[in-house]
Scaffold this motif. Structure first.
Motif, PDB file in Angstrom:
ATOM      1  N   LEU A  42       0.836  -1.205   0.000  1.00 38.77           N
ATOM      2  CA  LEU A  42       0.000   0.000   0.000  1.00 38.77           C
ATOM      3  C   LEU A  42       0.868   1.251   0.000  1.00 38.77           C
ATOM      4  O   LEU A  42       0.625   2.191  -0.772  1.00 38.77           O
ATOM      5  N   LYS A  45       2.330   1.823  -3.389  1.00 37.82           N
ATOM      6  CA  LYS A  45       1.329   2.298  -4.355  1.00 37.82           C
ATOM      7  C   LYS A  45       0.979   3.758  -4.084  1.00 37.82           C
ATOM      8  O   LYS A  45       0.828   4.554  -5.025  1.00 37.82           O
ATOM      9  N   VAL A  46       0.846   4.124  -2.802  1.00 36.21           N
ATOM     10  CA  VAL A  46       0.546   5.521  -2.464  1.00 36.21           C
ATOM     11  C   VAL A  46       1.680   6.423  -2.943  1.00 36.21           C
ATOM     12  O   VAL A  46       1.445   7.498  -3.528  1.00 36.21           O
ATOM     13  N   ASN A  49       1.573   6.633  -6.719  1.00 30.61           N
ATOM     14  CA  ASN A  49       0.474   7.493  -7.157  1.00 30.61           C
ATOM     15  C   ASN A  49       0.770   8.967  -6.874  1.00 30.61           C
ATOM     16  O   ASN A  49       0.314   9.851  -7.600  1.00 30.61           O
ATOM     17  N   SER A  54      -1.942   9.751 -11.511  1.00 37.25           N
ATOM     18  CA  SER A  54      -2.582   8.470 -11.205  1.00 37.25           C
ATOM     19  C   SER A  54      -3.781   8.285 -12.117  1.00 37.25           C
ATOM     20  O   SER A  54      -4.593   9.194 -12.307  1.00 37.25           O
ATOM     21  N   ASP A  58      -4.986   2.973 -11.141  1.00 35.92           N
ATOM     22  CA  ASP A  58      -4.017   3.114 -10.052  1.00 35.92           C
ATOM     23  C   ASP A  58      -4.728   3.447  -8.734  1.00 35.92           C
ATOM     24  O   ASP A  58      -4.406   2.881  -7.674  1.00 35.92           O
ATOM     25  N   GLU A  62      -4.990   1.168  -5.353  1.00 32.36           N
ATOM     26  CA  GLU A  62      -4.670   1.693  -4.023  1.00 32.36           C
ATOM     27  C   GLU A  62      -5.824   1.438  -3.052  1.00 32.36           C
ATOM     28  O   GLU A  62      -5.609   1.002  -1.912  1.00 32.36           O
ATOM     29  N   ARG A  66      -5.793  -0.872   0.308  1.00 26.09           N
ATOM     30  CA  ARG A  66      -6.273  -0.399   1.620  1.00 26.09           C
ATOM     31  C   ARG A  66      -7.311  -1.374   2.188  1.00 26.09           C
ATOM     32  O   ARG A  66      -7.276  -1.719   3.366  1.00 26.09           O
TER      33      ARG A  66
END
Length: 166
Positions: A42, A45-46, A49, A54, A58, A62, A66
């Protein structure tokens, strides 16, 4: 471990509690690693992004990461709750077994104590009877002595009376 924890035939409650605690520890370690990995995915990915534009996919990924993290944490809490409930149940069972054993020991001791009281009462009754018989025998002997003295006194009186008559 969990198979052993539910086998009431071969394992005592204390042993089963130990198995449950060990299973909970192992499960916790595994779940913690899964949560850590999910958190790292996570976070990556955050960060990804945040650095680039993003796309909808994407952002969807995310959100799914989560959700996966939340599901793992929820599953961990559910497993902890289930294991805690099993441990509490095993603890109650162990307490019931200990109480039953203590109650049986107390009942056995009461039988022993009652038998000892009955034995002592029986001995006391025999001793009391022997004392009574001895007292009765002494009283009978005393009565015989008094009767003999009475007869002798009467004979003496008769002799004295006969002597006076002459």
């Amino acid at each position: 471990m969990l198979e052993k924890a539910v086998d009431k035939e071969r394992y005592t409650a204390e042993e089963r509690i130990g198995f449950l605690q060990e299973a909970a520890r192992i499960e916790q370690e595994i779940t913690d690693k899964e949560i850590e990995n999910a958190q790292l995915r996570l976070d990556a990915k955050v960060a990804e992004n945040a650095l680039a534009d993003s796309t909808k996919e994407d952002l969807q990924e995310e959100a799914e990461l989560r959700a996966n993290l939340i599901n793992l944490e929820t599953a961990r809490l559910s497993k902890q709750k289930a294991v805690t409930a099993q441990i509490l149940g095993a603890n109650r069972e162990a307490a019931a077994v200990r109480k039953a054993e203590a109650d049986k020991a107390a009942a056995d001791q009461k039988v022993i104590d009652d038998a000892e009281l009955a034995r002592k009462a029986s001995i006391q009754a025999l001793e009391d009877e022997q004392i009574k018989q001895r007292q009765d025998a002494e009283a009978q002997t005393e009565l015989t002595k008094i009767e003999l003295e009475k007869q002798r006194a009467i004979q003496k009186l008769d002799l004295l009376n006969a002597t006076e008559d002459e």
